[in-house]
Design a protein around this motif. Structure first.
Motif, PDB file in Angstrom:
ATOM      1  N   THR A   1       0.838  -1.199   0.000  1.00  0.00           N
ATOM      2  CA  THR A   1       0.000   0.000   0.000  1.00  0.00           C
ATOM      3  C   THR A   1       0.875   1.251   0.000  1.00  0.00           C
ATOM      4  N   LYS A   2       0.355   2.305  -0.628  1.00  0.00           N
ATOM      5  CA  LYS A   2       0.994   3.617  -0.552  1.00  0.00           C
ATOM      6  C   LYS A   2       0.291   4.391   0.546  1.00  0.00           C
TER       7      LYS A   2
ATOM      8  N   MET B   1       5.330   9.603   1.637  1.00  0.00           N
ATOM      9  CA  MET B   1       4.959   9.319   0.247  1.00  0.00           C
ATOM     10  C   MET B   1       6.205   9.196  -0.626  1.00  0.00           C
TER      11      MET B   1
ATOM     12  N   ASN C   1       7.397   5.854  -2.671  1.00  0.00           N
ATOM     13  CA  ASN C   1       7.647   5.791  -4.117  1.00  0.00           C
ATOM     14  C   ASN C   1       9.037   5.247  -4.427  1.00  0.00           C
TER      15      ASN C   1
ATOM     16  N   SER D   1      -3.216   2.338  -3.546  1.00  0.00           N
ATOM     17  CA  SER D   1      -3.047   3.670  -2.972  1.00  0.00           C
ATOM     18  C   SER D   1      -4.100   3.866  -1.882  1.00  0.00           C
TER      19      SER D   1
ATOM     20  N   ASP E   1      -5.180   6.420  -0.475  1.00  0.00           N
ATOM     21  CA  ASP E   1      -6.110   7.520  -0.745  1.00  0.00           C
ATOM     22  C   ASP E   1      -7.334   7.020  -1.508  1.00  0.00           C
ATOM     23  N   ARG E   2      -7.100   6.015  -2.349  1.00  0.00           N
ATOM     24  CA  ARG E   2      -8.214   5.447  -3.115  1.00  0.00           C
ATOM     25  C   ARG E   2      -9.243   4.789  -2.197  1.00  0.00           C
TER      26      ARG E   2
END
Length: 366
Positions: free
Chosen positions: A182-183, A193, A197, A214, A216-217
């Motif tokens: 997961t980001k 972040m 990456n 992600s 945020d999604r």
């Protein structure tokens, strides 16, 4: 073939759970299962032992690296995934306190000299140095595996620094290596972040396929007003579903069976992979669940660009052949005509009226 002929002759007498004759070996296996169900107890015990001996020859290991990865492994164990015994779970961490709290039966502390069991302090360099210090133990852990899932939350120290080293060891051991990571959420800050990456770029070099979700999604998936702790739980659970969606296809003797070689043909050296999960109930639940899975907010690219797709349909024993067909048709319609598509179907009576579809799509151009 002979499987089909056998199917026609026995259809009148067999329950629906056995009527999923997919021809050939799968069909014969199902007829054997039906015969076992009606056999005397002593013979059943003998058959059970024989079946146990025939348990999945595929060695799958799920390795949670760092806090996020460890939480995801905990969730798999809480959901009863570990009871099958077909998949071996490991938790790796530089933080001994976190390891002590882990539910995983197998644990490995990383870098006793480097991190002294106190964690990586959010530094990927410390995480990487700790994993390198423990490289021999990591290599021992992954040796003999057919498939290794490296599960981690990116952005911190241990997951970001350690996951690429674990993947490198798994690949060196000859395993099909799939990372599910997961980001971080945007609110966790730019530093995390950036670290995430950089770690993903490193990890990509050492895996066959990588599913990146992600966080945020996930905000699109959780309702407004969801407590913070619950939002992180959703992130851990997505990692769980990514692993289970692939590993269960291989190890669970589903109605429509998929073997390790099938999955390897799609996941091997495929690069970026995306995952979608859809659930639905009601009259058109199969088609609805399929559309929900491929239009999941977690999927960044149109499914039509994928060259390989693995999908699993899970429902109660009331799930019909027509429903599986409807779901498969919906996915075939949206996919590239030349895509390599394999799917499995599994019965889980805890699902009630809900049908769930997990789609893993691979082979997107970078």
């Amino acid at each position: 073939g002979s499987g089909a002929a056998l199917g026609r002759r026995t259809m009148a007498r067999l329950p629906l759970s056995v009527l999923w004759l997919v021809g050939g070996a799968a069909g014969v296996a199902m007829v054997q299962r039906a015969a076992v169900a009606h056999a005397p107890a002593a013979r059943r015990a003998g058959v059970a032992m024989a079946q146990e001996a025939m348990a999945s020859p595929c060695v799958i290991k799920v390795v949670g690296v760092g806090g996020g990865g460890g939480n995801a492994v905990n969730r798999m164990i809480q959901f009863g995934q570990a009871q099958t015994g077909a998949v071996e779970y490991w938790a790796l961490n530089t933080d001994i306190q976190a390891l002590d709290a882990s539910l995983s039966p197998n644990r490995l502390g990383l870098g006793a000299g480097t991190s002294r069991g106190l964690g990586a302090g959010g530094s990927p360099d410390t995480g990487a140095a700790s994993a390198k210090e423990s490289y021999d133990q990591i290599s021992q852990m992954v040796s003999g595996s057919d498939m290794v899932f490296v599960v981690a939350g990116m952005g911190g120290g241990t997951g970001s620094g350690g996951a690429p080293i674990v993947a490198e060891a798994a690949k060196a051991a000859g395993a099909l290596t799939v990372a599910v990571v997961t980001k971080p959420f945007s609110f966790e800050g730019q530093r995390r972040m950036r670290q995430a990456n950089e770690a993903i770029a490193k990890l990509k070099q050492h895996v066959d396929a990588m599913i990146v979700v992600s966080n945020d999604r996930l905000l699109d998936l959780v309702e407004e007003g969801t407590p913070l702790q619950e939002a992180f739980c959703v992130a851990d659970d997505i990692l769980r579903q990514g692993v289970v969606g692939i590993s269960d296809i291989i190890v669970q003797p589903g109605l429509i069976n998929v073997d390790f070689a099938d999955v390897q043909s799609i996941m091997g050296s495929s690069g970026l992979a995306l995952m979608g999960i859809g659930t639905a109930e009601g009259k058109t639940r199969a088609r609805d669940a399929a559309f929900a899975a491929v239009s999941s907010p977690l999927i960044d690219f149109p499914i039509a660009q994928a060259t390989g797709i693995v999908f699993t349909i899970t429902g109660s024993s009331a799930m019909t052949l027509q429903e599986v067909n409807a779901a498969a048709e919906a996915i075939y319609e949206m996919a590239d005509p030349d895509a390599n598509i394999i799917f499995g179907a599994q019965v889980d009576d805890t699902m009630g009226n809900v049908l769930s579809i997990t789609v893993v799509a691979t082979g997107f151009g970078d």
